[in-house]
Design a protein around this motif. Structure first.
Motif, PDB file in Angstrom:
ATOM      1  N   ARG A 132       2.616   8.437  -1.954  1.00  0.00           N
ATOM      2  CA  ARG A 132       2.278   7.023  -2.227  1.00  0.00           C
ATOM      3  C   ARG A 132       3.340   6.095  -1.640  1.00  0.00           C
ATOM      4  O   ARG A 132       3.022   5.050  -1.076  1.00  0.00           O
ATOM      5  N   ALA A 133       4.620   6.506  -1.782  1.00  0.00           N
ATOM      6  CA  ALA A 133       5.690   5.671  -1.226  1.00  0.00           C
ATOM      7  C   ALA A 133       5.584   5.658   0.302  1.00  0.00           C
ATOM      8  O   ALA A 133       5.754   4.615   0.940  1.00  0.00           O
ATOM      9  N   LEU A 134       5.269   6.811   0.874  1.00  0.00           N
ATOM     10  CA  LEU A 134       5.106   6.893   2.330  1.00  0.00           C
ATOM     11  C   LEU A 134       3.979   5.957   2.778  1.00  0.00           C
ATOM     12  O   LEU A 134       4.131   5.192   3.737  1.00  0.00           O
ATOM     13  N   LYS A 135       2.866   5.980   2.054  1.00  0.00           N
ATOM     14  CA  LYS A 135       1.735   5.125   2.439  1.00  0.00           C
ATOM     15  C   LYS A 135       2.103   3.643   2.307  1.00  0.00           C
ATOM     16  O   LYS A 135       1.761   2.828   3.175  1.00  0.00           O
ATOM     17  N   ALA A 136       2.817   3.300   1.229  1.00  0.00           N
ATOM     18  CA  ALA A 136       3.181   1.889   1.026  1.00  0.00           C
ATOM     19  C   ALA A 136       4.077   1.411   2.171  1.00  0.00           C
ATOM     20  O   ALA A 136       3.900   0.313   2.704  1.00  0.00           O
ATOM     21  N   ARG A 137       5.024   2.254   2.579  1.00  0.00           N
ATOM     22  CA  ARG A 137       5.936   1.854   3.662  1.00  0.00           C
ATOM     23  C   ARG A 137       5.190   1.778   5.001  1.00  0.00           C
ATOM     24  O   ARG A 137       5.423   0.877   5.804  1.00  0.00           O
ATOM     25  N   LEU A 138       4.274   2.709   5.205  1.00  0.00           N
ATOM     26  CA  LEU A 138       3.470   2.702   6.431  1.00  0.00           C
ATOM     27  C   LEU A 138       2.617   1.434   6.490  1.00  0.00           C
ATOM     28  O   LEU A 138       2.561   0.746   7.517  1.00  0.00           O
ATOM     29  N   ASP A 139       1.970   1.109   5.360  1.00  0.00           N
ATOM     30  CA  ASP A 139       1.101  -0.071   5.299  1.00  0.00           C
ATOM     31  C   ASP A 139       1.900  -1.359   5.475  1.00  0.00           C
ATOM     32  O   ASP A 139       1.370  -2.372   5.948  1.00  0.00           O
ATOM     33  N   SER A 140       3.189  -1.327   5.090  1.00  0.00           N
ATOM     34  CA  SER A 140       4.015  -2.535   5.239  1.00  0.00           C
ATOM     35  C   SER A 140       4.374  -2.776   6.709  1.00  0.00           C
ATOM     36  O   SER A 140       4.896  -3.825   7.062  1.00  0.00           O
TER      37      SER A 140
END
Ligand code: ISE
Length: 322
Positions: A132-140
């Protein structure tokens, strides 16, 4: 409202889900269990204060079952999900939705005809803190444009009778879903690369193998699947972008097995499912996601043993899945 859940299949993951639903997940209780091993079902029923029922159909039809978890062997998932759809009962189905793509598509079509999202797929990586943290950083946008995804999926040991096709539909299917979810893109073609196998693999099993997935925009996802890695359970994921590389962070160490590695993710997934059933707002992977994951895994099956790149053909997506 307390959601009364019936669990079909109480082997490793089914028993873990049943215990968590009965004792850890808020707003849920376990009212019934079924297992082909009646003794196992009876013991768990007694432990949880539930009833052990004689057949999956009895469980789904039972008046004290509001929702169902399907954790039976992969090949039985379609039959058990269909029982739930026939009774208009919400169901959390362990991955894969089906090992055979036609069966997965039939479920999508039935659900679309009902016009209501009843099926959720147990792709728990979507609930893992590291993913989830990886996805949030990717989406940012922190890593710029995604270019490559490197995935490692190592199990301690495969069960008897494991085949390379099972490695694809039962294990690689996780990375297929996780990469679609991380990137927000579909897979358009696949290749499978094989080489020397570990002496610990049963005859005929390609282990390890590598699946290469190409997405709509051209991101290449490589998945190492090694189901007899022996030293531990090791799952890793790194996304390489035009401006940086992101991975799963500190939480992603070597674990004794998948139950331990993903315990928190399974719990979060169950809680989200119970909340979604109660609120009527779907959460987690859909039957469509399950169908697509199997379609890609079966394209990998066709690519296995060839040098070629195999296209992934998908049916039109019904409106129900937005
Ligand atoms: C198992 O069924 C799981 O879902 C685990 O998460 C996965 O790592 C393993 O390869 C599968 O066999």
């Amino acid at each position: 409202m307390t959601l009364r859940v019936g669990v079909i299949g109480v082997g490793r993951i089914g028993a873990a889900h049943a215990r968590d639903l009965a004792t850890g997940v808020a707003g849920a209780t376990v009212s019934a269990v079924y297992d082909v091993d009646a003794t196992r079902a009876a013991f768990l029923a007694q432990e949880l204060g539930a009833r052990a029922l004689a057949t999956p159909a009895d469980l789904v039809a039972s008046a004290d079952v509001d929702a169902v978890v399907v954790a039976s062997p992969d090949a039985l998932h379609p039959e058990h999900v269909r029982l739930c759809l026939a009774q208009d009962t919400p169901v959390l189905c362990e991955k894969p939705l089906a090992p055979v793509v036609a069966d997965a598509l039939a479920i999508v079509e039935t659900e679309a005809a009902l016009g209501r999202r009843l099926v959720t797929l147990g792709f728990m990586r979507r609930f893992d803190a590291g993913y989830r943290a990886l996805k949030a950083r990717l989406d940012s946008g922190e890593a710029g444009t995604p270019l490559l995804v490197h995935c490692i999926h190592r199990n301690v040991s495969a069960g008897p009778g494991q085949t390379s096709a099972m490695t694809l539909t039962n294990s690689v299917v996780h990375e297929i879903d996780a990469s679609r979810w991380l990137l927000g893109e579909d897979v358009v073609s696949v290749r499978v690369v094989t080489g020397r196998s570990t002496p610990l693999a049963e005859a005929g099993l390609q282990d390890p193998l590598q699946a290469l997935l190409r997405t709509t925009s051209g991101v290449v996802v490589d998945v190492e699947a090694f189901v007899n890695a022996h030293y531990g359970y090791d799952v890793r994921c790194e996304v390489v972008g035009s401006e940086g590389a992101l991975d799963l962070g500190d939480g992603a160490g070597v674990a004794p097995g998948w139950l331990e590695r993903f315990a928190d993710a399974y719990h979060a997934e169950l809680q989200a499912w119970v909340d979604a059933v109660v609120s009527g707002v779907p959460a987690g992977a859909s039957a469509w996601d399950g169908y697509v994951a199997t379609a890609v895994a079966q394209a990998c099956e066709r690519a296995l043993g060839t040098d070629g790149e195999v296209p992934v053909a998908l049916a039109p997506r019904p409106d129900l899945y937005g």
